[in-house]
Design a protein around this motif. Structure first.
Motif, PDB file in Angstrom:
ATOM      1  N   PHE A  25       0.822  -1.203   0.000  1.00  0.00           N
ATOM      2  CA  PHE A  25       0.000   0.000   0.000  1.00  0.00           C
ATOM      3  C   PHE A  25       0.861   1.260   0.000  1.00  0.00           C
ATOM      4  O   PHE A  25       1.921   1.305   0.628  1.00  0.00           O
ATOM      5  CB  PHE A  25      -0.917   0.020   1.232  1.00  0.00           C
ATOM      6  N   ASN A  26       0.373   2.275  -0.689  1.00  0.00           N
ATOM      7  CA  ASN A  26       0.967   3.600  -0.631  1.00  0.00           C
ATOM      8  C   ASN A  26       0.621   4.200   0.730  1.00  0.00           C
ATOM      9  O   ASN A  26      -0.550   4.481   1.004  1.00  0.00           O
ATOM     10  CB  ASN A  26       0.400   4.468  -1.755  1.00  0.00           C
ATOM     11  N   PRO A  27       1.591   4.389   1.610  1.00  0.00           N
ATOM     12  CA  PRO A  27       1.255   4.838   2.962  1.00  0.00           C
ATOM     13  C   PRO A  27       0.625   6.227   2.996  1.00  0.00           C
ATOM     14  O   PRO A  27      -0.233   6.502   3.842  1.00  0.00           O
ATOM     15  CB  PRO A  27       2.604   4.810   3.691  1.00  0.00           C
ATOM     16  N   ASP A  41      10.147   2.903  10.181  1.00  0.00           N
ATOM     17  CA  ASP A  41      10.379   1.517  10.552  1.00  0.00           C
ATOM     18  C   ASP A  41       9.133   0.663  10.373  1.00  0.00           C
ATOM     19  O   ASP A  41       9.209  -0.572  10.425  1.00  0.00           O
ATOM     20  CB  ASP A  41      10.873   1.416  11.995  1.00  0.00           C
ATOM     21  N   CYS A  42       7.973   1.300  10.159  1.00  0.00           N
ATOM     22  CA  CYS A  42       6.732   0.558   9.885  1.00  0.00           C
ATOM     23  C   CYS A  42       6.547   0.282   8.396  1.00  0.00           C
ATOM     24  O   CYS A  42       5.540  -0.319   7.993  1.00  0.00           O
ATOM     25  CB  CYS A  42       5.521   1.328  10.415  1.00  0.00           C
ATOM     26  N   LEU A  43       7.511   0.721   7.578  1.00  0.00           N
ATOM     27  CA  LEU A  43       7.429   0.543   6.129  1.00  0.00           C
ATOM     28  C   LEU A  43       8.516  -0.397   5.648  1.00  0.00           C
ATOM     29  O   LEU A  43       9.528  -0.599   6.313  1.00  0.00           O
ATOM     30  CB  LEU A  43       7.575   1.892   5.412  1.00  0.00           C
ATOM     31  N   GLU A  44       8.282  -0.973   4.485  1.00  0.00           N
ATOM     32  CA  GLU A  44       9.291  -1.778   3.816  1.00  0.00           C
ATOM     33  C   GLU A  44       9.465  -1.239   2.406  1.00  0.00           C
ATOM     34  O   GLU A  44       8.519  -1.277   1.604  1.00  0.00           O
ATOM     35  CB  GLU A  44       8.876  -3.260   3.785  1.00  0.00           C
ATOM     36  N   GLU A  45      10.653  -0.702   2.132  1.00  0.00           N
ATOM     37  CA  GLU A  45      10.954  -0.072   0.842  1.00  0.00           C
ATOM     38  C   GLU A  45       9.879   0.948   0.491  1.00  0.00           C
ATOM     39  O   GLU A  45       9.358   0.990  -0.633  1.00  0.00           O
ATOM     40  CB  GLU A  45      11.094  -1.136  -0.250  1.00  0.00           C
ATOM     41  N   SER A  46       9.541   1.781   1.484  1.00  0.00           N
ATOM     42  CA  SER A  46       8.590   2.895   1.361  1.00  0.00           C
ATOM     43  C   SER A  46       7.154   2.454   1.149  1.00  0.00           C
ATOM     44  O   SER A  46       6.287   3.282   0.857  1.00  0.00           O
ATOM     45  CB  SER A  46       9.004   3.845   0.210  1.00  0.00           C
TER      46      SER A  46
END
Length: 294
Positions: A25-27, A41-46
């Motif tokens: 998902f696009n955060p 840190d809650c994202l993976e590769e943005s």
């Protein structure tokens, strides 16, 4: 992302998270109020990575599935998400079970990533050649949700993107659906708790040890939580929350509960964990890890 079943046991009751798939998902589109630079840190590769799955509750002689994940679809929403599912029945088979072994299906709510295995046709939005389902996947099971949830999606929100498809979900359920209320018991130690906000009829499932030997309970949260950022930042909201203020109030109440394991099926690094107070906020600790020092 967890690829194997995760399980916790309270007394003689087990709760197992069964994986079905994953979404990228696009955060910024999904949780626009979050400071993602401070929560990278809650994202993976943005990307915000959200698993899809179901919780299998074995209580006494009852086998309950909470939510039916995404189903066999591979769907892209430009600028928002790429979602792919289809593994739930294999995950169930790895537990030695078939669809006919399930006694009850509980829907926390009717967003598309929680209903995908309702029938043998995944509810793909705007499919160019839609298929007619041949029947319910869990044909022997009761199918339950709140009446408010059913009325919302068959009334004012009928046909909205992200909700249940009429042919794949609503019509097959309309003659079998049963409505549950706050406090209803599904099996020994397994109760319904109405948690409206994300959707008007959203519910949670709370699992206790019916013998009373264990004080801790498990709160199967549906979409009250999508990411640990919602535990650290209690004022943030998710794009599909119908009533964001109500969601925040319900979420805050859950975080303040003592002796509670939260079961969050969309969390990437462990579906089960505890919220630990740290100052005026909380930190998420997956089961098996030591709490973060405050």
């Amino acid at each position: 992302m967890p690829r194997k079943a995760e399980r916790i046991i309270i007394g003689e009751t087990s709760i197992t998270y069964l994986i079905d798939g994953v979404g990228l998902f696009n955060p910024e589109a999904t949780m626009p109020a979050v400071d993602w630079a401070a929560n990278h840190d809650c994202l993976e590769e943005s990307q915000l990575v959200l698993p899809f799955g179901s919780f299998l509750v074995r209580a006494g002689d009852q086998k309950i599935l909470v939510d039916l994940a995404l189903g066999g679809m591979d769907m892209k929403v430009p600028g928002v998400a790429h979602m792919k599912g289809g593994e739930l029945l294999q995950s169930l088979a790895a537990e030695g079970l078939s669809p006919d072994d399930i006694d009850t299906v509980v829907y926390t709510h009717l967003h598309v990533d929680h209903i995908g295995w309702t029938t043998d046709v995944a509810p793909v939005p705007n499919a160019p050649e839609p298929k007619a389902p041949s029947g319910l996947t869990f044909a022997r099971a009761r199918h339950v949700m709140t009446e408010a949830e059913w009325r919302y999606w068959t009334g004012e929100a009928a046909g909205e993107l992200g909700g249940p498809d009429t042919e794949a979900t609503i019509k097959p359920l309309q003659d079998v659906i049963e409505f549950v209320q706050d406090g209803d018991t599904l099996a020994p130690g397994v109760t319904i708790e109405v948690t409206a906000g994300h959707t008007p009829g959203h519910l949670a499932v709370v699992v206790h040890d019916p013998s009373g030997d264990h004080s801790e309970s498990v709160f199967i949260a549906g979409d009250l939580f999508h990411s640990p950022v919602e535990i650290a930042d209690t004022v943030c909201t998710f794009a599909s929350d119908v009533d964001p203020e109500r969601v925040r109030a319900v979420r805050d109440g859950v975080l303040q509960r003592p002796d509670t394991v939260i079961a969050a099926g969309h969390f990437t690094h462990g579906a089960f964990g505890r919220a630990t107070p740290v100052g005026d906020t909380y930190t998420w600790t997956p089961i098996g890890h030591a709490p973060t020092a405050g």
